[in-house]
Motif scaffolding. Structure first.
Motif, PDB file in Angstrom:
ATOM      1  N   ARG A 246      -0.432  -3.918   9.248  1.00  0.00           N
ATOM      2  CA  ARG A 246      -0.608  -3.006  10.377  1.00  0.00           C
ATOM      3  C   ARG A 246       0.212  -1.745  10.186  1.00  0.00           C
ATOM      4  N   GLY A 247       1.440  -1.901   9.688  1.00  0.00           N
ATOM      5  CA  GLY A 247       2.282  -0.734   9.479  1.00  0.00           C
ATOM      6  C   GLY A 247       1.744   0.202   8.413  1.00  0.00           C
ATOM      7  N   LEU A 248       1.190  -0.360   7.340  1.00  0.00           N
ATOM      8  CA  LEU A 248       0.631   0.460   6.268  1.00  0.00           C
ATOM      9  C   LEU A 248      -0.667   1.132   6.676  1.00  0.00           C
ATOM     10  N   LEU A 249      -1.382   0.529   7.620  1.00  0.00           N
ATOM     11  CA  LEU A 249      -2.668   1.079   8.048  1.00  0.00           C
ATOM     12  C   LEU A 249      -2.556   1.883   9.341  1.00  0.00           C
ATOM     13  N   ARG A 251      -2.868   5.109  11.250  1.00  0.00           N
ATOM     14  CA  ARG A 251      -3.689   6.270  10.925  1.00  0.00           C
ATOM     15  C   ARG A 251      -2.875   7.557  10.795  1.00  0.00           C
ATOM     16  N   ASP A 252      -1.836   7.697  11.581  1.00  0.00           N
ATOM     17  CA  ASP A 252      -0.995   8.881  11.489  1.00  0.00           C
ATOM     18  C   ASP A 252       0.025   8.667  10.369  1.00  0.00           C
ATOM     19  N   PRO A 253      -0.037   9.450   9.292  1.00  0.00           N
ATOM     20  CA  PRO A 253       0.895   9.229   8.176  1.00  0.00           C
ATOM     21  C   PRO A 253       2.356   9.379   8.581  1.00  0.00           C
ATOM     22  N   GLU A 254       2.628  10.128   9.669  1.00  0.00           N
ATOM     23  CA  GLU A 254       4.003  10.287  10.119  1.00  0.00           C
ATOM     24  C   GLU A 254       4.538   9.006  10.741  1.00  0.00           C
ATOM     25  N   LEU A 255       3.636   8.138  11.200  1.00  0.00           N
ATOM     26  CA  LEU A 255       4.042   6.876  11.808  1.00  0.00           C
ATOM     27  C   LEU A 255       3.857   5.694  10.859  1.00  0.00           C
ATOM     28  N   ARG A 256       3.275   5.946   9.696  1.00  0.00           N
ATOM     29  CA  ARG A 256       2.961   4.875   8.757  1.00  0.00           C
ATOM     30  C   ARG A 256       4.243   4.260   8.185  1.00  0.00           C
ATOM     31  N   LEU A 257       4.158   2.988   7.874  1.00  0.00           N
ATOM     32  CA  LEU A 257       5.290   2.277   7.278  1.00  0.00           C
ATOM     33  C   LEU A 257       5.674   2.924   5.957  1.00  0.00           C
ATOM     34  N   GLY A 258       6.967   3.150   5.775  1.00  0.00           N
ATOM     35  CA  GLY A 258       7.443   3.750   4.531  1.00  0.00           C
ATOM     36  C   GLY A 258       7.618   2.711   3.439  1.00  0.00           C
ATOM     37  N   ALA A 259       7.837   3.184   2.221  1.00  0.00           N
ATOM     38  CA  ALA A 259       7.944   2.284   1.073  1.00  0.00           C
ATOM     39  C   ALA A 259       9.127   1.329   1.203  1.00  0.00           C
ATOM     40  N   ALA A 260      10.258   1.826   1.686  1.00  0.00           N
ATOM     41  CA  ALA A 260      11.447   0.967   1.784  1.00  0.00           C
ATOM     42  C   ALA A 260      11.236  -0.154   2.795  1.00  0.00           C
ATOM     43  N   GLU A 261      10.670   0.183   3.965  1.00  0.00           N
ATOM     44  CA  GLU A 261      10.411  -0.839   4.978  1.00  0.00           C
ATOM     45  C   GLU A 261       9.357  -1.832   4.487  1.00  0.00           C
ATOM     46  N   ALA A 262       8.325  -1.304   3.834  1.00  0.00           N
ATOM     47  CA  ALA A 262       7.265  -2.180   3.319  1.00  0.00           C
ATOM     48  C   ALA A 262       7.841  -3.153   2.288  1.00  0.00           C
ATOM     49  N   ARG A 263       8.719  -2.671   1.417  1.00  0.00           N
ATOM     50  CA  ARG A 263       9.331  -3.556   0.410  1.00  0.00           C
ATOM     51  C   ARG A 263      10.145  -4.652   1.082  1.00  0.00           C
ATOM     52  N   ARG A 264      10.916  -4.299   2.095  1.00  0.00           N
ATOM     53  CA  ARG A 264      11.743  -5.285   2.789  1.00  0.00           C
ATOM     54  C   ARG A 264      10.874  -6.381   3.416  1.00  0.00           C
ATOM     55  N   MET A 265       9.769  -5.976   4.035  1.00  0.00           N
ATOM     56  CA  MET A 265       8.893  -6.935   4.701  1.00  0.00           C
ATOM     57  C   MET A 265       8.120  -7.780   3.696  1.00  0.00           C
ATOM     58  N   LEU A 266       7.645  -7.156   2.622  1.00  0.00           N
ATOM     59  CA  LEU A 266       6.905  -7.897   1.603  1.00  0.00           C
ATOM     60  C   LEU A 266       7.808  -8.900   0.889  1.00  0.00           C
ATOM     61  N   ALA A 267       9.054  -8.508   0.650  1.00  0.00           N
ATOM     62  CA  ALA A 267       9.992  -9.414  -0.016  1.00  0.00           C
ATOM     63  C   ALA A 267      10.224 -10.660   0.829  1.00  0.00           C
ATOM     64  N   ALA A 268      10.316 -10.480   2.148  1.00  0.00           N
ATOM     65  CA  ALA A 268      10.491 -11.633   3.030  1.00  0.00           C
ATOM     66  C   ALA A 268       9.270 -12.542   2.979  1.00  0.00           C
TER      67      ALA A 268
END
Length: 532
Positions: A246-249, A251-268
């Motif tokens: 949901r965070g990666l998708l 629609r507003d790129p300014e609100l989209r999940l960033g790489a660092a947050e995405a890595r933290r969540m994916l690692a978990a």
């Protein structure tokens, strides 16, 4: 001689050292073949340009230079560039194992943990590329190679990679990329940065875990509409990956999940743990949504709505303001690909059989309309002057009123009609009556609400009747699937007609509850089964 697929494997030596072998794959621009590096005695892959593709030979050299800048274990390695039939050919590392697209075509999806590990590999590859100011622009399952031994994922095909700010159209005016994996800002022809590749990563993760992109539709116009407007509803099959997707998708790129947050969540997720929240939970405030006319909704039925500051802030307003430019610019993009006629037709789509008024019910319709009351030539609906509607007759076998100018789409089971501004959605689902009937369906949906609808609250489920038939009504408020979309209110009615369950709902922003209620009443009252 141009390659036409008839060359005998192993019969051709190029660059004085690479013996071409079997074909491994073919895209719009070229052919990839296994080859033997006879100098070093190793297996490699050779990508040659198809002579009839219209590809500029300079693009192959540009791809080689781009990949040479991005040295990473999860990015394909280019060993050499040689000449083949007067054109450059790329000699790359050979990744033994097929692509993610090949695996999905065989019906073999990844588990949530496998998908998370895949996501980490691809995220690392993209991060390395973005650090060099390189955008991939075509992240999709076909461009993800899965190593047979070790399970390493490798991002390949940087053929359309570019620096930030590069145009999304090629020299010949053809849209660059794969539409169902392309971010909304690229679809509308706007500036695209690293966040656009992260959107594509989110779509790839959905495909890896479910077998298909969440935006797969039966036409380019429907794909465009799904990306720009429709609810982004990740499948429950994704389990703990749903929040990161949901965070990666967003629609507003300014609100989209960033790489660092995405890595933290994916690692978990990869470790089998519950993913941490994407952002710290902010202090909430209560607001009273207002209707378009500025009149507060009935507090007896609405109550306070919890608003996320990010939802109510400038970024959210920008996201909403961009809705119409999205369509205008996206039509321009697709016009370059010679699909503008189809898209323009969709803006005021009238499915085959549409009439000015509802047809008299026949067949299955007899079960969903009173036998003693013939269907009127036109349906009188309260509020249609304020909220213009039009009647459509859908190929799925029903007719009803939808917002004027609404665009049709489907996810296979359900049919949607979305208002031109993307805010109001009418949905219809027709299926056999399941065990428990209409009320059982609604109670189960209510129980599943907190999982399927973020911020689910204020829900009511009641058993009722519709045209004398067993029915159930469900109403609730929720946060919407993206922060840019904001909080929404949904009204849903399901009723049993013989062995068929009809389910009709309307969803709109909380600030347009009056419109939602008016349209819901109109939609349900106007619904007729046509037996089509």
């Amino acid at each position: 001689m141009a390659y036409d697929g008839s060359e005998r494997a192993g019969a051709e030596l190029i660059g004085g050292r690479y013996r071409l072998g079997e074909r491994l794959g073919q895209g719009g621009m070229g052919v990839v073949r296994r080859a033997t590096d006879e100098l070093l005695g190793r297996q490699v892959a050779v990508k040659t340009l198809a002579l009839d593709s219209g590809a500029d030979p300079a693009d192959a050299l540009r791809e080689a230079r781009v990949v040479a800048q991005v040295r990473h274990p999860h990015v394909i390695v280019v060993h050499d560039v040689v000449e083949h039939e007067g054109r450059p050919a790329l000699v790359m590392e050979l990744v033994e194992g097929g692509s993610l697209a090949d695996r999905l075509a065989e019906g073999r999806v990844l588990s949530p943990r496998e998908t998370a590990r895949l996501g980490l590999d691809l995220l690392d590859a993209l991060t390395a590329a973005h650090a060099r100011d390189v955008l991939h622009r075509d992240v999709k399952p076909a461009n993800v190679l899965l190593e047979k031994d070790g399970g390493r994922a490798v991002l390949t095909d940087f053929g359309i990679a570019s620096l930030p700010g590069a145009t999304t159209l090629s020299r010949t005016g053809v849209f660059i990329g794969t539409p169902e994996y392309t971010a909304p800002e690229r679809m509308r022809g706007g500036d695209a940065g690293p966040a656009s590749d992260l959107w594509s990563l989110g779509a790839v993760l959905c495909a890896a875990a479910t077998g298909t992109s969440p935006f797969r539709r039966d036409s380019i116009g429907a794909v465009l509409h799904a990306i720009v407007y429709e609810e982004v509803r990740p499948s429950a099959a994704m389990g703990p990956l749903v929040p990161v997707v949901r965070g990666l998708l967003e629609r507003d790129p300014e609100l989209r999940l960033g790489a660092a947050e995405a890595r933290r969540m994916l690692a978990a997720c990869a470790a089998g743990e519950a993913p941490p929240p994407a952002v710290p939970t902010p202090t909430v405030r209560d607001v009273v949504p207002r209707t378009p006319a500025g009149t507060p909704p009935d507090p007896a039925t609405e109550g306070p709505v919890t608003a996320h500051p990010a939802t109510a802030g400038p970024g959210a307003r920008r996201g909403r303001a961009r809705a119409l430019p999205f369509v205008t610019a996206a039509v321009a993009v697709c016009a370059a690909a010679a699909t503008v006629a189809a898209l323009l037709a969709m803006q005021d789509e009238r499915p085959a059989g549409t009439t000015a008024g509802p047809p008299a019910p026949t067949g299955a319709a007899a079960a969903s309309a009173p036998a003693s009351t013939p269907a009127p030539a036109r349906t009188a609906v309260s509020g249609t002057d304020r909220f213009p509607s039009r009647r459509v007759t859908d190929e799925r076998g029903f007719s009803l009123l939808v917002p004027a100018g609404a665009i049709r789409s489907t996810d296979g089971e359900r049919v949607f009609y979305t208002s031109p501004d993307g805010a109001v959605r009418v949905g219809v689902r027709i299926r056999p009556v399941p065990p428990g009937g209409a009320i059982g369906v609604m109670r189960a949906s209510d129980e599943d609400g907190p999982r399927s609808n973020p911020g689910y609250r204020g829900a009511t489920v009641e058993e009722t009747t519709h045209r004398g038939l067993p029915a159930a009504r469900w109403e609730f408020t929720w946060d919407g699937f993206t922060r840019a979309e904001g909080a929404r209110h949904t009204l849903d009615l399901a009723w049993e007609a013989g062995e068929t369950l009809y389910d009709v709902w309307v969803s709109a922003p909380v600030g347009r509850v009056e419109e939602a209620r008016s349209r819901f009443a109109a939609t349900v009252e106007s619904f007729r089964a046509t037996g089509g």
